[in-house]
Write a protein that holds these residues in place. Sequence first.
Motif, PDB file in Angstrom:
ATOM      1  N   ARG A 188      18.756  43.491   3.842  1.00  0.00           N
ATOM      2  CA  ARG A 188      17.628  43.392   2.918  1.00  0.00           C
ATOM      3  C   ARG A 188      16.518  42.519   3.487  1.00  0.00           C
ATOM      4  NH1 ARG A 188      21.216  43.035  -2.673  1.00  0.00           N
ATOM      5  NH2 ARG A 188      21.532  45.309  -2.866  1.00  0.00           N
ATOM      6  N   VAL A 189      16.874  41.468   4.214  1.00  0.00           N
ATOM      7  CA  VAL A 189      15.858  40.659   4.885  1.00  0.00           C
ATOM      8  C   VAL A 189      15.117  41.513   5.915  1.00  0.00           C
ATOM      9  CG1 VAL A 189      15.479  38.710   6.453  1.00  0.00           C
ATOM     10  CG2 VAL A 189      17.040  38.461   4.510  1.00  0.00           C
ATOM     11  N   CYS A 190      15.878  42.315   6.670  1.00  0.00           N
ATOM     12  CA  CYS A 190      15.268  43.162   7.695  1.00  0.00           C
ATOM     13  C   CYS A 190      14.344  44.214   7.086  1.00  0.00           C
ATOM     14  CB  CYS A 190      16.351  43.841   8.527  1.00  0.00           C
ATOM     15  SG  CYS A 190      17.237  42.734   9.642  1.00  0.00           S
ATOM     16  N   ILE A 191      14.786  44.841   6.019  1.00  0.00           N
ATOM     17  CA  ILE A 191      13.949  45.901   5.448  1.00  0.00           C
ATOM     18  C   ILE A 191      12.694  45.313   4.826  1.00  0.00           C
ATOM     19  CG2 ILE A 191      14.887  46.082   3.101  1.00  0.00           C
ATOM     20  CD1 ILE A 191      14.920  49.169   3.614  1.00  0.00           C
ATOM     21  N   ASP A 192      12.787  44.088   4.268  1.00  0.00           N
ATOM     22  CA  ASP A 192      11.583  43.420   3.772  1.00  0.00           C
ATOM     23  C   ASP A 192      10.615  43.148   4.925  1.00  0.00           C
ATOM     24  OD1 ASP A 192      12.500  43.454   1.191  1.00  0.00           O
ATOM     25  OD2 ASP A 192      13.189  41.368   1.182  1.00  0.00           O
ATOM     26  N   THR A 193      11.158  42.741   6.069  1.00  0.00           N
ATOM     27  CA  THR A 193      10.314  42.487   7.241  1.00  0.00           C
ATOM     28  C   THR A 193       9.650  43.770   7.718  1.00  0.00           C
ATOM     29  OG1 THR A 193      11.746  40.649   7.939  1.00  0.00           O
ATOM     30  CG2 THR A 193      10.320  41.623   9.614  1.00  0.00           C
ATOM     31  N   LEU A 194      10.423  44.859   7.773  1.00  0.00           N
ATOM     32  CA  LEU A 194       9.858  46.141   8.213  1.00  0.00           C
ATOM     33  C   LEU A 194       8.772  46.631   7.258  1.00  0.00           C
ATOM     34  CD1 LEU A 194      13.109  47.996   9.334  1.00  0.00           C
ATOM     35  CD2 LEU A 194      11.317  47.094  10.814  1.00  0.00           C
ATOM     36  N   ARG A 195       9.002  46.467   5.961  1.00  0.00           N
ATOM     37  CA  ARG A 195       8.009  46.900   4.986  1.00  0.00           C
ATOM     38  C   ARG A 195       6.744  46.047   5.082  1.00  0.00           C
ATOM     39  NH1 ARG A 195      12.488  47.857   0.200  1.00  0.00           N
ATOM     40  NH2 ARG A 195      12.901  50.065   0.675  1.00  0.00           N
ATOM     41  N   SER A 196       6.926  44.777   5.379  1.00  0.00           N
ATOM     42  CA  SER A 196       5.781  43.895   5.555  1.00  0.00           C
ATOM     43  C   SER A 196       4.959  44.316   6.765  1.00  0.00           C
ATOM     44  CB  SER A 196       6.242  42.451   5.715  1.00  0.00           C
ATOM     45  OG  SER A 196       5.160  41.589   5.948  1.00  0.00           O
TER      46      SER A 196
END
Length: 290
Positions: A68-76
């Motif tokens: 979830r941290v990674c997907i938040d980073t990718l979406r950012s």
Amino acid sequence: MTRPDAGDDALAEAFEGQRGRLEAVAYRMLGSRTDAEDAVQEAWLRLMRQDAATIDNLAGWLTTVVSRVCIDTLRSRTARPEAPYDDRLPDLVVTADDGAPEDDALLADSVGVALLMVLDSLRPAERLAFVLHDMFAVPFDEIGQILGRSTDAAKMLASRARRKVQEAPRPSDPRRRARAVVDAFLAAARAGDFEGLLQVLDPDVRWRGYTARGVVVRLGATEVASRAQFAAGATATSRPVLVNGEPGVLAVGKQGRPIAVMACTVVDGRILEIVSTTDPDRLASLDLPG
């Protein structure tokens, strides 16, 4: 990066036992070892705020948090990109190509440059579904829970990503044979042998060069061969290296300063993909062999 003090802390010890796998997941999700380490460190901080007694499966809990941290980073990145995806140089692991055992150890967890570039082009949810399922065998129902989607939706995301990945150029030649092809390419470039260059370049070869001014893309054997002849005129010493496990070249100037790194993807005896950088800032950030 701050690491937890294991000591007698069983939770910290258990976390350290998961760190390598978590960083591998995050690296394939984000394409950057620094960002991957940051994501795993964030998981540790969240774990410290969590009542450990409420966690039934620590490995699964940590995988979910890191994902979830990674997907938040990718979406950012997608919402506020610092640079277009095509402008991002993939994370490069460069080692000497001398056949030493330590090279294999250093490169064991690296991902090919061509694959990293394809992963970076996927949508965040597609990338997460593909990485978790195809690379780490996480069941689709768990992936769906991480994404807040159904199991079938997670399967579809991974399937779409898999099709894109399968279309990417992948090395098909043994390392020694691929090195011979790259060496022949360099020899022909130095000699100004245009026909010799065409013999080792795939007709559809693509050269993506990262410079201080931006990215330059050259398509087709004729254009790439012409550029290779021009670049060979520069005064530099070439050293064989491995770049993410693929045969490459490190060019060093008169003062011993690195001036370029090039990675080649060899398929069926010809170079299909070249990624290079001459950007001094990018070169300075790489851990280059002496």
